[in-house]
Design a protein around this motif. Structure first.
Motif, mmCIF file in Angstrom:
data_model
loop_
_atom_site.group_PDB
_atom_site.id
_atom_site.type_symbol
_atom_site.label_atom_id
_atom_site.label_comp_id
_atom_site.label_asym_id
_atom_site.label_seq_id
_atom_site.Cartn_x
_atom_site.Cartn_y
_atom_site.Cartn_z
ATOM 1 N N GLU A 1 53.381 65.650 91.281
ATOM 2 C CA GLU A 1 53.639 64.327 91.830
ATOM 3 C C GLU A 1 52.913 64.183 93.165
ATOM 4 O O GLU A 1 53.035 65.021 94.048
ATOM 5 C CB GLU A 1 55.141 64.113 92.022
ATOM 6 C CG GLU A 1 55.925 64.134 90.715
ATOM 7 C CD GLU A 1 57.389 63.803 90.906
ATOM 8 O OE1 GLU A 1 57.793 63.581 92.072
ATOM 9 O OE2 GLU A 1 58.120 63.766 89.899
ATOM 10 N N GLU B 1 52.135 61.655 96.443
ATOM 11 C CA GLU B 1 52.571 60.507 97.220
ATOM 12 C C GLU B 1 51.587 60.258 98.348
ATOM 13 O O GLU B 1 51.060 61.205 98.945
ATOM 14 C CB GLU B 1 53.972 60.733 97.798
ATOM 15 C CG GLU B 1 55.058 60.886 96.742
ATOM 16 C CD GLU B 1 56.433 61.073 97.360
ATOM 17 O OE1 GLU B 1 56.520 61.082 98.614
ATOM 18 O OE2 GLU B 1 57.411 61.219 96.610
ATOM 19 N N VAL C 1 42.532 56.183 91.080
ATOM 20 C CA VAL C 1 42.868 57.603 91.017
ATOM 21 C C VAL C 1 42.017 58.287 89.954
ATOM 22 O O VAL C 1 41.882 57.780 88.837
ATOM 23 C CB VAL C 1 44.367 57.804 90.672
ATOM 24 C CG1 VAL C 1 44.701 59.287 90.589
ATOM 25 C CG2 VAL C 1 45.247 57.090 91.684
ATOM 26 N N LEU D 1 43.153 62.625 84.634
ATOM 27 C CA LEU D 1 43.782 61.317 84.839
ATOM 28 C C LEU D 1 42.781 60.366 85.476
ATOM 29 O O LEU D 1 42.034 60.743 86.376
ATOM 30 C CB LEU D 1 45.011 61.458 85.742
ATOM 31 C CG LEU D 1 45.735 60.162 86.136
ATOM 32 C CD1 LEU D 1 46.402 59.533 84.911
ATOM 33 C CD2 LEU D 1 46.761 60.425 87.239
ATOM 34 N N ARG E 1 43.182 56.205 86.587
ATOM 35 C CA ARG E 1 43.979 54.982 86.522
ATOM 36 C C ARG E 1 43.906 54.242 87.852
ATOM 37 O O ARG E 1 43.439 54.780 88.861
ATOM 38 C CB ARG E 1 45.438 55.296 86.180
ATOM 39 C CG ARG E 1 46.127 56.198 87.181
ATOM 40 C CD ARG E 1 47.567 56.478 86.824
ATOM 41 N NE ARG E 1 48.377 55.271 86.862
ATOM 42 C CZ ARG E 1 49.716 55.283 86.829
ATOM 43 N NH1 ARG E 1 50.356 56.442 86.738
ATOM 44 N NH2 ARG E 1 50.394 54.178 86.875
ATOM 45 N N THR E 2 44.384 53.013 87.832
ATOM 46 C CA THR E 2 44.426 52.179 89.032
ATOM 47 C C THR E 2 45.876 51.793 89.301
ATOM 48 O O THR E 2 46.588 51.332 88.387
ATOM 49 C CB THR E 2 43.571 50.916 88.859
ATOM 50 O OG1 THR E 2 42.208 51.292 88.633
ATOM 51 C CG2 THR E 2 43.640 50.043 90.100
ATOM 52 N N ILE E 3 46.307 51.999 90.547
ATOM 53 C CA ILE E 3 47.669 51.647 90.935
ATOM 54 C C ILE E 3 47.611 50.753 92.171
ATOM 55 O O ILE E 3 46.540 50.569 92.770
ATOM 56 C CB ILE E 3 48.511 52.902 91.226
ATOM 57 C CG1 ILE E 3 47.864 53.741 92.349
ATOM 58 C CG2 ILE E 3 48.691 53.744 89.984
ATOM 59 C CD1 ILE E 3 48.678 54.963 92.718
ATOM 60 N N PHE F 1 52.359 54.535 97.894
ATOM 61 C CA PHE F 1 52.033 54.605 96.478
ATOM 62 C C PHE F 1 52.315 56.011 95.974
ATOM 63 O O PHE F 1 52.396 56.970 96.761
ATOM 64 C CB PHE F 1 50.566 54.238 96.217
ATOM 65 C CG PHE F 1 49.567 55.168 96.856
ATOM 66 C CD1 PHE F 1 49.145 56.329 96.203
ATOM 67 C CD2 PHE F 1 49.053 54.898 98.114
ATOM 68 C CE1 PHE F 1 48.234 57.194 96.787
ATOM 69 C CE2 PHE F 1 48.141 55.764 98.711
ATOM 70 C CZ PHE F 1 47.728 56.909 98.048
ATOM 71 N N SER F 2 52.467 56.155 94.666
ATOM 72 C CA SER F 2 52.706 57.474 94.078
ATOM 73 C C SER F 2 52.233 57.464 92.631
ATOM 74 O O SER F 2 52.150 56.409 91.995
ATOM 75 C CB SER F 2 54.183 57.851 94.152
ATOM 76 O OG SER F 2 54.964 56.956 93.382
ATOM 77 N N PHE F 3 51.933 58.651 92.124
ATOM 78 C CA PHE F 3 51.564 58.825 90.722
ATOM 79 C C PHE F 3 51.778 60.289 90.375
ATOM 80 O O PHE F 3 51.992 61.134 91.251
ATOM 81 C CB PHE F 3 50.110 58.404 90.454
ATOM 82 C CG PHE F 3 49.094 59.204 91.223
ATOM 83 C CD1 PHE F 3 48.519 60.353 90.673
ATOM 84 C CD2 PHE F 3 48.711 58.820 92.498
ATOM 85 C CE1 PHE F 3 47.594 61.089 91.378
ATOM 86 C CE2 PHE F 3 47.783 59.556 93.217
ATOM 87 C CZ PHE F 3 47.220 60.695 92.656
ATOM 88 N N PHE G 1 50.619 63.583 87.438
ATOM 89 C CA PHE G 1 49.792 64.047 86.332
ATOM 90 C C PHE G 1 50.278 65.422 85.907
ATOM 91 O O PHE G 1 50.831 66.175 86.709
ATOM 92 C CB PHE G 1 48.304 64.083 86.710
ATOM 93 C CG PHE G 1 47.939 65.125 87.737
ATOM 94 C CD1 PHE G 1 47.530 66.400 87.355
ATOM 95 C CD2 PHE G 1 47.987 64.827 89.094
ATOM 96 C CE1 PHE G 1 47.187 67.352 88.294
ATOM 97 C CE2 PHE G 1 47.643 65.772 90.051
ATOM 98 C CZ PHE G 1 47.238 67.040 89.650
#
Length: 346
Positions: free
Chosen positions: A265, A267, A278, A297, A299-301, A309-311, A313
């Motif tokens: 994760e 952040e 990302v 990964l 992607r666009t956030i 923001f967070s994502f 993988f």
């Protein structure tokens, strides 16, 4: 920001950085003038790295990568095993070789592996500055690496302009940077684990030559020293399109060079409602192959109203030592900023 493949067929593991031991010679004083900076291409060995293995037993394959002057002849020597093993140039300036340990070879964690790079009558030599066995650094061998040396672009190299530099590399080491002909061995502070920062304010007497002043950073631990050149121009593009200093972008967690497993994760913080692109790339090596690079990964956030923001993988490669490069590009309007986070598989 896309990751370029280090090979025409497969990606390469890149754990090391520029190795360069001699001190920089002081340039003679010249009249003051401000000109755009152009990167100076090196003519020696930039880095020599190896993919760590679990054990040095017969049948284990060792994989090496050397970066330096393109279109040269590269060889490596492993004492008590092989002499002048040819390295194949897979792309300009990137040389590879693998060696399968045989019965009778006497290779240990302390074996000094050397590489030569020859072009015409000029020969450059270096030694491997990392352990062959994964985890050996935990038993007293500090393996140094510089993952990235960058700077915020400025509009002009004028007196009073402050240049800001950032180095990502091995933690708990001593870092400094030098601007050829301007200033030398300026200390950098370790702001967090493996993240070093430094700055320099241009003076009226400073001179940036027409050929471009080389900007380099060095990282030292004990008697080991490695160096790396700046990864971008100091001067923003002529159209003024480079505005990386105008929008915030910060990775809060995990820390640089952290060891990870399972779902990771991430952040961070940027400008409110900024668009964050990302890209996560994994680089590893397996027996019988020169290595591979895999896109984990892309992607666009969007950041929230506080800029957070967070994502997450999930690594798809379970090989210990696999290198994950997390590249972020944040933008809002015509302002952009980029950051890179490097992680390693447990």
């Amino acid at each position: 920001m896309k990751i370029k493949s280090f090979s025409t067929a497969i990606g390469l593991v890149l754990l090391g950085s520029t190795i360069y031991l001699p001190e920089i010679a002081q340039a003679s004083a010249k009249p003051s003038t401000q000109v755009a900076q152009r990167r100076v291409v090196g003519s020696d060995i930039d880095s020599f790295t190896a993919y760590p293995v679990q054990r040095l037993d017969p049948g284990t394959e060792l994989f090496f990568v050397l970066r330096g002057t393109p279109y040269s002849r590269a060889t490596l020597t492993i004492p008590n095993a092989v002499q002048n093993l040819p390295m194949r140039e897979v792309q300009p300036g990137v040389y590879e070789a693998s060696y399968m340990i045989r019965q009778g070879d006497r290779i240990s964690e302390n074996t000094v592996v050397r590489a030569n790079l020859q072009q015409g009558d000029r020969i450059s030599s270096t030694r491997l500055q990392q352990p062959l066995v994964a985890g050996y650094s935990d038993r007293g061998f500090q393996s140094l690496s510089i993952n990235r040396f960058s700077a915020r672009s400025v509009q002009q190299l004028a007196p009073g302009t402050t240049l800001n530099f950032k180095l990502l590399g091995t933690p708990n080491a001593t870092a400094n940077f030098s601007i050829e002909g301007v200033a030398y061995n300026i200390p950098m502070r370790e702001e967090s684990n493996g993240v070093y920062t430094g700055e320099y304010t241009i003076r009226s007497q400073d001179y940036f030559p027409p050929a471009g002043a080389a900007v380099t950073a060095s990282l030292q631990s004990g008697n080991q020293v490695i160096r790396s050149r700046l990864d971008r121009e100091l001067i923003a593009g002529d159209d003024g399109s480079s505005n990386t200093a105008e929008i915030p972008l910060e990775i809060i967690t995990p820390e640089e060079n952290a060891r990870v497993s399972g779902t990771v994760e991430v952040e961070g913080r940027s400008a409110p409602n900024a668009t964050v692109n990302v890209n996560v790339q994994a680089t590893s090596s397996v027996a019988g192959l020169f290595g591979f690079e895999r896109n984990i990964l892309e992607r666009t956030i969007r950041a929230d109203e506080q800029g957070k923001f967070s994502f997450a993988f999930k690594p798809t490669i379970s090989l210990p030592g696999t290198r994950y490069e997390v590249n972020l590009s944040s933008s809002r309007g015509d302002r952009t900023s980029e950051e890179t986070l490097v992680l390693f598989q447990n």
